[in-house]
Motif scaffolding. Structure first.
Motif, mmCIF file in Angstrom:
data_model
loop_
_atom_site.group_PDB
_atom_site.id
_atom_site.type_symbol
_atom_site.label_atom_id
_atom_site.label_comp_id
_atom_site.label_asym_id
_atom_site.label_seq_id
_atom_site.Cartn_x
_atom_site.Cartn_y
_atom_site.Cartn_z
ATOM 1 N N LEU A 112 2.371 2.124 -3.430
ATOM 2 C CA LEU A 112 1.392 2.676 -4.368
ATOM 3 C C LEU A 112 0.963 4.084 -3.978
ATOM 4 O O LEU A 112 0.575 4.876 -4.839
ATOM 5 N N ASP A 113 1.023 4.367 -2.676
ATOM 6 C CA ASP A 113 0.545 5.659 -2.198
ATOM 7 C C ASP A 113 1.626 6.733 -2.130
ATOM 8 O O ASP A 113 1.342 7.876 -1.777
ATOM 9 N N ARG B 175 0.823 -1.196 0.000
ATOM 10 C CA ARG B 175 0.000 0.000 0.000
ATOM 11 C C ARG B 175 0.868 1.261 0.000
ATOM 12 O O ARG B 175 0.607 2.212 -0.717
ATOM 13 N N ASN B 176 1.945 1.254 0.795
ATOM 14 C CA ASN B 176 2.803 2.423 0.874
ATOM 15 C C ASN B 176 3.499 2.718 -0.461
ATOM 16 O O ASN B 176 3.649 3.869 -0.838
ATOM 17 N N THR C 261 8.414 8.746 -5.721
ATOM 18 C CA THR C 261 8.577 7.560 -6.559
ATOM 19 C C THR C 261 9.586 7.826 -7.673
ATOM 20 O O THR C 261 10.429 6.983 -7.977
ATOM 21 N N GLN D 114 1.266 3.528 -12.944
ATOM 22 C CA GLN D 114 1.857 4.739 -12.369
ATOM 23 C C GLN D 114 3.354 4.811 -12.665
ATOM 24 O O GLN D 114 3.870 5.853 -13.078
#
Length: 317
Positions: A24-25, A21-22, A31, A53
Motif C-alpha cells: 500500500l505504501d 503495508r509495503n 506500483t 489506488q
C-alpha cells in the motif's frame, strides 16, 4: 511502562502485515511498473479491483501506451469478449497508444478501431488473427506512417497487403511474417518475398518462419533490403544456402538463422503441418476460438462505441 513492554511495542510487524503495508505504501510509479508486467487482460479482470489506488493507476492513460493481450491462458477462461476488452483498453490510452499485441481475436473491426484511435503506433503484433482481410490491411496501412515493428504470425495475409504495408510504412525496420511450417518441399511461393523486397528497403530485421520462398525470393530480399542485419529462415524448406547464395548471406547478414536451425526459442508452434486436406494457402494448423454470440453480446450491454461503463460495473462486482 516496563522495559519489556516498551521493547515489545517496538517489535516489527509480522511478515504478512509488513507485506500488506509495503504494497500500500509503494510509490505510485513503482506500483504502475508492477501492474504493467501483468498485461492488459489481468489488469482489467483483476488488478484494478484490488483497491482504490490500483483502480486509479489502472485508469491512467500512461498505463495504456502499451497494450499486451497475448496472454493466451485467458482466452479460454475469461467470460468477456476479448475484442470488447481490447477496445476498452485502447480507449483508456486516450490516443497515446504506441504498442499493441493481440492474439487470436483480431478482426477487421478491431484493426480499424486500433488504427482510428491513435496516430502514434510504432509496434503492432497480431498472432493467429485469421479474421483480418487483405482489404482492411490495405486501408489501415495508410494510417500507420510511424510503424517501425510489425509482427504478423500465422495469418492469411497476401502479397497485396504486404505491398500496401511496405508502401505506407516507410519507417518499418522489423517484420515478422511467420507461418505454420509446411512439410512438403515442392510447394513453392515467392510472392511474399518479392513484395517485401519491392517495398521494404529499410528493413533491419526479418523473420519468415515456415515461409515457402525459394532461393529466388531470398535473393530478391537480399537485393531489395540492403540494410538487413538479422534474417530468420527457420523451416523455410525450399531455401538452399549452399554455394554463392550461402556465402552472400554470411557476408551480408550479421545474424542468420538457416532453415534447419534449432527452434527452441521460437514462441509459437514449430511443428510441421502434415495435413494435406487443408488448402495450400491455409495450411497453418490454427483453429478458431469461441466468441460471444450476438445474444450474449447484447446481454452484457456492450456497444460498438467507446461507452464501457457497463463493462466497468461488471469488473467491479
Amino acid at each position: 511502562m516496563s522495559s519489556s513492554l516498551a521493547s515489545s511495542s517496538k517489535l516489527p510487524l509480522n511478515s504478512e502485515e509488513s507485506e500488506t503495508r509495503n504494497w500500500l505504501d509503494l510509490p505510485r510509479d513503482v506500483t504502475a511498473t508492477i501492474l504493467l508486467k501483468l498485461g492488459a487482460i489481468e489488469i482489467l479482470n483483476n488488478a484494478q479491483r484490488v483497491c482504490t489506488q490500483w483502480r486509479s493507476i489502472s485508469n491512467d492513460p500512461v498505463m495504456w501506451r502499451t497494450i499486451d493481450m497475448t496472454n493466451s491462458s485467458y482466452i479460454q477462461k475469461t467470460e468477456f469478449n476479448l475484442g470488447i476488452m481490447c477496445r476498452h483498453a485502447i480507449d483508456r490510452s486516450h490516443g497515446n497508444l504506441i504498442d499493441i499485441s493481440v492474439e487470436e481475436f483480431g478482426t477487421d473491426d478491431l484493426l480499424n478501431y486500433i488504427t482510428d484511435s491513435t496516430s502514434h503506433l510504432h509496434r503492432l503484433q497480431l498472432v493467429g488473427c485469421w479474421d483480418i482481410s487483405d482489404e482492411v490491411w490495405i486501408v489501415v496501412s495508410k494510417k500507420l506512417p510511424l510503424l517501425e515493428e510489425l509482427d504478423i504470425t500465422i495469418s492469411n495475409l497476401s502479397k497485396d497487403a504486404l505491398e500496401a504495408i511496405g508502401r505506407c510504412c516507410p519507417l518499418l525496420k522489423s517484420l515478422k511474417f511467420n507461418m505454420q511450417a509446411y512439410k512438403y518441399q515442392h510447394i513453392e511461393c515467392d510472392e511474399e518475398a518479392f513484395a517485401i523486397a519491392k517495398t521494404m528497403p529499410e528493413l533491419r530485421h526479418l523473420q519468415l518462419f515456415g515461409n515457402k520462398l525459394t532461393n529466388d525470393g531470398l535473393l530478391a530480399i537480399l537485393d531489395g533490403c540492403p540494410h538487413l542485419e538479422s534474417l530468420d529462415l527457420r523451416r523455410c524448406l525450399n531455401v538452399n544456402l549452399g554455394g554463392s547464395l550461402g556465402r552472400r548471406c554470411a557476408e551480408q547478414i550479421k545474424d542468420l538463422r538457416n532453415p534447419n536451425a534449432p527452434t527452441d526459442d521460437y514462441l509459437y508452434d514449430a511443428e510441421f503441418d502434415t495435413d494435406e486436406s487443408f488448402d495450400d494457402d491455409y495450411s497453418y494448423g490454427m483453429s478458431d476460438i469461441d466468441i460471444l454470440s450476438d445474444d450474449e453480446y447484447d446481454y452484457y450491454g456492450f456497444s460498438d462505441g467507446s461507452d464501457y461503463d457497463a463493462y466497468d460495473d461488471i469488473l467491479l462486482v
